[in-house]
Motif scaffolding. Structure first.
Motif, PDB file in Angstrom:
ATOM      1  N   UNK A  69      -2.819  -3.707   7.866  1.00 20.38           N
ATOM      2  CA  UNK A  69      -3.915  -3.511   7.381  1.00 20.38           C
ATOM      3  C   UNK A  69      -4.121  -1.788   7.506  1.00 20.38           C
ATOM      4  N   UNK A  70      -2.866  -1.345   7.651  1.00 21.75           N
ATOM      5  CA  UNK A  70      -2.459   0.046   7.904  1.00 21.75           C
ATOM      6  C   UNK A  70      -2.681   0.738   6.690  1.00 21.75           C
ATOM      7  N   UNK A  71      -3.250   2.154   6.137  1.00 18.37           N
ATOM      8  CA  UNK A  71      -3.557   2.805   5.593  1.00 18.37           C
ATOM      9  C   UNK A  71      -2.205   3.423   4.297  1.00 18.37           C
ATOM     10  N   UNK A  72      -0.506   2.953   5.439  1.00 19.43           N
ATOM     11  CA  UNK A  72       0.365   3.164   4.897  1.00 19.43           C
ATOM     12  C   UNK A  72       0.947   2.014   3.944  1.00 19.43           C
ATOM     13  N   UNK A  73       0.038   0.554   4.375  1.00 23.71           N
ATOM     14  CA  UNK A  73       0.855  -0.038   3.335  1.00 23.71           C
ATOM     15  C   UNK A  73      -0.682  -0.844   2.182  1.00 23.71           C
TER      16      UNK A  73
END
Length: 473
Positions: free
Chosen positions: A184-188
């Protein structure tokens, strides 16, 4: 299950966490239940040209015939993110979004906010409708899967025009993906705003279709999905999934019978796609873990002298059924998901995932609706020489590889063939960590010059220092 074949399933009204809703065009369905959609327009003009090495050798080198490597990665995010605090990663990616991305007024009817992180190159992929083109390898494969299920189950419904912007409740919460999960991270994940994302899997629509039981007892859903990821010939920020569900009356069909039907149906699908006979010598089942099924399984086939993952599946978790408004004591069922690009690369011998978005007639004119039946294999054309550039840097604790990959993609687009990690070093005295990446630049339609690559490479270096707070070596 690999990131290209992950997750499970499908339209209508998207509910927001606050209880509000927006109407999502679902497309009309014909008498067979197939969702009608407009024919695909021109392919995205990402690249042309091709590859010199044979498709078979290239696929083997990529590990696409093996259950190891990229195909065996877990449902969670890339390894580089797993050991980093989620808040740090989100904060860092937020700075990137604010610095380099110019959000539109709205994206498919959803207004962006400060969490928006969708680059222009990804936005351009929206609405390309590759699955609806009967002459495109992905459209051919999608039609082939539908043919199998039409024969197996005349009541099966097909959906392929669902809106790719979904809310986080449908994409994560209803599927038992916890708030702190790295995926759910903005990195993913590409966020439109704090409540809406570009779907990371077609499972984001699953509860919506489940809630229509008993009107719908089985369905397939296919569409484009989006994830930030590494850069190589088998990974791309936009790809396609096909997923299916079959439901049963729990008072008439036991859980064991559901699992037996799942295995029989999906072994038949694998046999249909790869022209195999079912049996222990050609297929095997492995235990897996997915948050939305219990038990969870993975089907592998023995194909061209190696075991290859085909799909992930399982019995739908009771919590997911409840989230769709169903009573697990009265209804249960199974679900599966597979990645269309990965299977099309094997079936048609396509060695580079970027080719699926090509407008080059040397690629598109090789395929026709009959290509699956005729076993058409992609014929490579000339490969242009690469330009190699190295990036060596000391990195902060908040650094995530996916942020680097996204930045390079943002500057280079489909001219970037791959990015390899060459060195990962921690200084024994200072504890500072250094990484060195090698970027392979190669356009698929022409030869790149050192001058034009140098200009983009320098821009990447400047952004790395400014936005990711690295120290160049």
């Amino acid at each position: 299950m690999s990131h290209l074949g992950r997750a499970f399933l499908a339209p209508g009204t998207l509910s927001t966490p606050a209880g509000a809703s927006i109407q999502v065009p679902c497309g009309r369905t014909d008498r067979t239940g197939r969702t009608a959609g407009q024919s695909s327009g021109a392919f995205h003009s990402a690249m042309a040209g091709a590859v010199a090495a044979s498709a078979l050798v290239a696929l083997q080198k990529l590990g696409l015939r093996s259950s190891s490597g990229v195909q065996r990665r877990a449902f969670s995010a890339a390894k580089s993110l797993r050991h980093q605090p989620l808040k740090q990663r989100a904060s860092l990616t937020g700075r990137m979004a604010a610095t380099v991305l110019a959000p539109p007024g709205e994206l498919l009817g959803v207004a962006p906010d400060e969490k928006y992180n969708v680059p222009a190159g990804v936005r351009e992929k929206l609405g390309k409708d590759l699955l609806l083109n009967p002459k495109h390898p992905l459209g051919i494969l999608w039609r082939t899967v539908q043919d199998y299920f039409e024969e197996q189950d005349p009541n099966c419904k097909f959906f392929d025009t669902e809106k790719p912007v979904v809310n986080t409740v449908d994409c994560f919460d209803k599927l038992r993906v916890p708030p702190e999960h790295p995926s759910r991270s903005p990195s993913d994940t590409y966020y439109v705003n704090k409540d809406y994302v570009l779907r990371t899997h077609t499972s984001a629509h699953q509860c919506q279709f489940l809630s229509q039981y008993p009107k719908i007892t089985s369905f397939l859903c296919a569409g484009d999905v989006y994830r930030r990821d590494e850069i190589d010939a088998s990974h791309y920020p936009a790809f396609h999934q096909c997923e299916g569900v079959r439901l049963f009356d729990a008072e008439k069909v036991s859980r064991e019978e559901v699992l037996e039907d799942l295995k029989k149906t999906l072994e038949g699908l694998a046999a249909h796609l790869f022209q195999l006979k079912t049996g222990e010598d050609t297929m095997r089942w492995l235990d897996e873990y997915f948050p939305f099924t219990e038990p969870s399984l993975e089907l592998e086939i023995f194909y061209q002298d190696d075991w290859m993952e085909v799909l992930g599946c399982g019995v739908i978790h009771h919590d997911v059924l409840r989230n769709a408004g169903l009573d697990p004591a009265k209804v249960h069922g199974w679900a599966f998901g597979l990645g269309l690009e990965r299977l099309a690369m094997v079936l048609f011998g396509i060695p580079d995932i970027r080719l699926f978005w090509s407008e080059d007639p040397r690629f598109s004119e090789q395929f026709a609706p009959e290509s699956f039946a005729e076993k058409t294999r992609f014929k490579p054309f000339s490969k242009y020489p690469p330009v190699l550039k190295d990036i060596s840097m000391w990195i902060p604790e908040s650094f995530a590889d996916n942020d680097l990959f996204e930045m390079i993609r943002d500057e280079g687009g489909d001219q970037v063939e791959k990015v390899d990690l060459m060195d990962d070093f921690t200084h024994p005295k200072t504890g500072k960590r250094s990484k060195m990446f090698r970027v392979t630049w190669r356009d698929m339609s022409r030869t790149l010059t050192n001058e034009e690559v140098n200009a983009k490479h320098e821009t990447v270096l400047e952004r790395l220092v400014k936005e990711l707070e690295v120290e160049l070596r």
